[in-house]
Design a protein around this motif. Structure first.
Motif, mmCIF file in Angstrom:
data_model
loop_
_atom_site.group_PDB
_atom_site.id
_atom_site.type_symbol
_atom_site.label_atom_id
_atom_site.label_comp_id
_atom_site.label_asym_id
_atom_site.label_seq_id
_atom_site.Cartn_x
_atom_site.Cartn_y
_atom_site.Cartn_z
ATOM 1 N N GLY A 84 34.257 20.573 29.008
ATOM 2 C CA GLY A 84 32.998 20.445 29.726
ATOM 3 C C GLY A 84 31.931 19.710 28.946
ATOM 4 N N ARG A 85 30.918 19.268 29.667
ATOM 5 C CA ARG A 85 29.733 18.609 29.129
ATOM 6 C C ARG A 85 28.656 19.678 29.000
ATOM 7 N NH1 ARG A 85 25.547 16.276 32.323
ATOM 8 N NH2 ARG A 85 26.730 16.905 34.146
ATOM 9 N N ASP B 20 38.392 18.257 34.493
ATOM 10 C CA ASP B 20 38.777 19.600 34.936
ATOM 11 C C ASP B 20 38.115 20.655 34.060
ATOM 12 O OD1 ASP B 20 42.050 19.989 33.403
ATOM 13 O OD2 ASP B 20 40.381 18.720 32.820
ATOM 14 N N LYS B 21 36.789 20.745 34.213
ATOM 15 C CA LYS B 21 36.017 21.763 33.494
ATOM 16 C C LYS B 21 36.613 23.127 33.782
ATOM 17 C CE LYS B 21 32.391 23.358 35.406
ATOM 18 N NZ LYS B 21 31.096 23.673 35.990
ATOM 19 N N GLN B 22 36.711 23.926 32.749
ATOM 20 C CA GLN B 22 37.225 25.279 32.928
ATOM 21 C C GLN B 22 36.326 26.241 32.174
ATOM 22 O OE1 GLN B 22 41.196 25.922 31.464
ATOM 23 N NE2 GLN B 22 41.420 27.824 32.586
ATOM 24 N N ILE B 23 35.862 27.278 32.865
ATOM 25 C CA ILE B 23 35.034 28.313 32.256
ATOM 26 C C ILE B 23 35.728 29.645 32.493
ATOM 27 C CG2 ILE B 23 32.779 29.442 32.207
ATOM 28 C CD1 ILE B 23 31.586 26.887 33.348
ATOM 29 N N ILE B 24 35.926 30.372 31.415
ATOM 30 C CA ILE B 24 36.610 31.666 31.492
ATOM 31 C C ILE B 24 35.619 32.757 31.095
ATOM 32 C CG2 ILE B 24 38.546 33.035 30.616
ATOM 33 C CD1 ILE B 24 39.793 30.183 29.909
ATOM 34 N N PHE B 25 35.440 33.732 31.967
ATOM 35 C CA PHE B 25 34.540 34.852 31.722
ATOM 36 C C PHE B 25 35.380 36.057 31.317
ATOM 37 C CE2 PHE B 25 32.408 31.984 34.550
ATOM 38 C CZ PHE B 25 31.084 32.005 34.135
ATOM 39 N N ARG B 26 35.025 36.675 30.179
ATOM 40 C CA ARG B 26 35.810 37.812 29.680
ATOM 41 C C ARG B 26 34.905 38.986 29.319
ATOM 42 N NH1 ARG B 26 38.781 33.653 26.484
ATOM 43 N NH2 ARG B 26 40.803 33.429 27.483
ATOM 44 N N ASN B 27 35.327 40.157 29.736
ATOM 45 C CA ASN B 27 34.723 41.417 29.313
ATOM 46 C C ASN B 27 35.859 42.292 28.785
ATOM 47 O OD1 ASN B 27 31.837 41.297 29.946
ATOM 48 N ND2 ASN B 27 32.553 40.955 32.033
ATOM 49 N N PRO B 28 36.252 42.070 27.526
ATOM 50 C CA PRO B 28 37.395 42.811 26.968
ATOM 51 C C PRO B 28 37.158 44.320 26.991
ATOM 52 C CG PRO B 28 36.717 41.030 25.506
ATOM 53 C CD PRO B 28 35.666 41.155 26.558
ATOM 54 N N GLN B 29 38.200 45.063 27.273
ATOM 55 C CA GLN B 29 38.105 46.523 27.295
ATOM 56 C C GLN B 29 37.813 47.080 25.902
ATOM 57 O OE1 GLN B 29 41.658 47.992 29.166
ATOM 58 N NE2 GLN B 29 40.973 47.389 31.201
ATOM 59 N N THR B 30 38.002 46.276 24.873
ATOM 60 C CA THR B 30 37.738 46.704 23.503
ATOM 61 C C THR B 30 36.266 46.539 23.123
ATOM 62 O OG1 THR B 30 38.370 44.500 22.749
ATOM 63 C CG2 THR B 30 40.081 46.220 22.716
ATOM 64 N N MET B 31 35.432 46.069 24.086
ATOM 65 C CA MET B 31 33.998 45.889 23.851
ATOM 66 C C MET B 31 33.218 46.808 24.780
ATOM 67 S SD MET B 31 33.694 41.770 23.361
ATOM 68 C CE MET B 31 32.002 41.913 22.740
ATOM 69 N N PRO B 32 31.938 47.046 24.481
ATOM 70 C CA PRO B 32 31.119 47.879 25.369
ATOM 71 C C PRO B 32 31.045 47.272 26.770
ATOM 72 C CG PRO B 32 29.980 47.457 23.303
ATOM 73 C CD PRO B 32 31.198 46.590 23.306
#
Length: 136
Positions: free
Chosen positions: A30-31, A4-16
């Motif tokens: 994941g491999r 159960d590969k899991q990929i989380i994409f984040r663009n925190p509001q505290t970053m540009p």
């Protein structure tokens, strides 16, 4: 082993704000597949697109696609791209071609670096990729 590969994409509001890439990509279960820097050489060993960044970029992405497929993954599994260009002012050409290949809703983390020269004077771009697939 878990599959159960899991990929989380984040663009925190505290970053540009990120334009065409993701600030943080977290991978769980994941491999990892590392694709060496690819240049504009086709499967016959011939230079593609001398002096033409768009043609070279297209060939580089096709090379990466072939490498990913050989490992049983696709561009949907790419979590990081690193671009090396001899003229960073032309990055939009690269971005336009990249967007034909990557998931633009959750694009990979990315870095772009201008270099004075690549391994061959005819190369205008080189791209490395990291992907994550399920365990086999």
């Amino acid at each position: 082993m878990q599959n159960d590969k899991q990929i989380i994409f984040r663009n925190p509001q505290t970053m540009p704000p990120a334009n065409g890439y993701t600030q943080v990509v977290e991978v769980r279960n994941g491999r990892t597949i590392y694709v060496s820097g690819q240049v504009a050489v086709n499967h016959k060993g011939e230079l593609v697109g001398p002096g033409d960044l768009a043609a070279q970029t297209g060939q580089v992405f096709e090379n990466i696609k072939a490498a990913l497929e050989a490992s049983g993954v696709s561009f949907n599994d790419v979590v990081k791209l690193t671009f090396f260009l001899t003229d960073i002012s032309q990055i939009q050409i690269v971005r336009d071609i990249r967007d034909r290949y990557v998931n633009t809703t959750n694009p990979p983390a990315s870095s772009a670096v201008e270099v004075s020269k690549l391994v061959n004077d005819h190369f205008l771009i080189e791209i490395e990729a990291i992907a994550v697939g399920e365990f086999r």
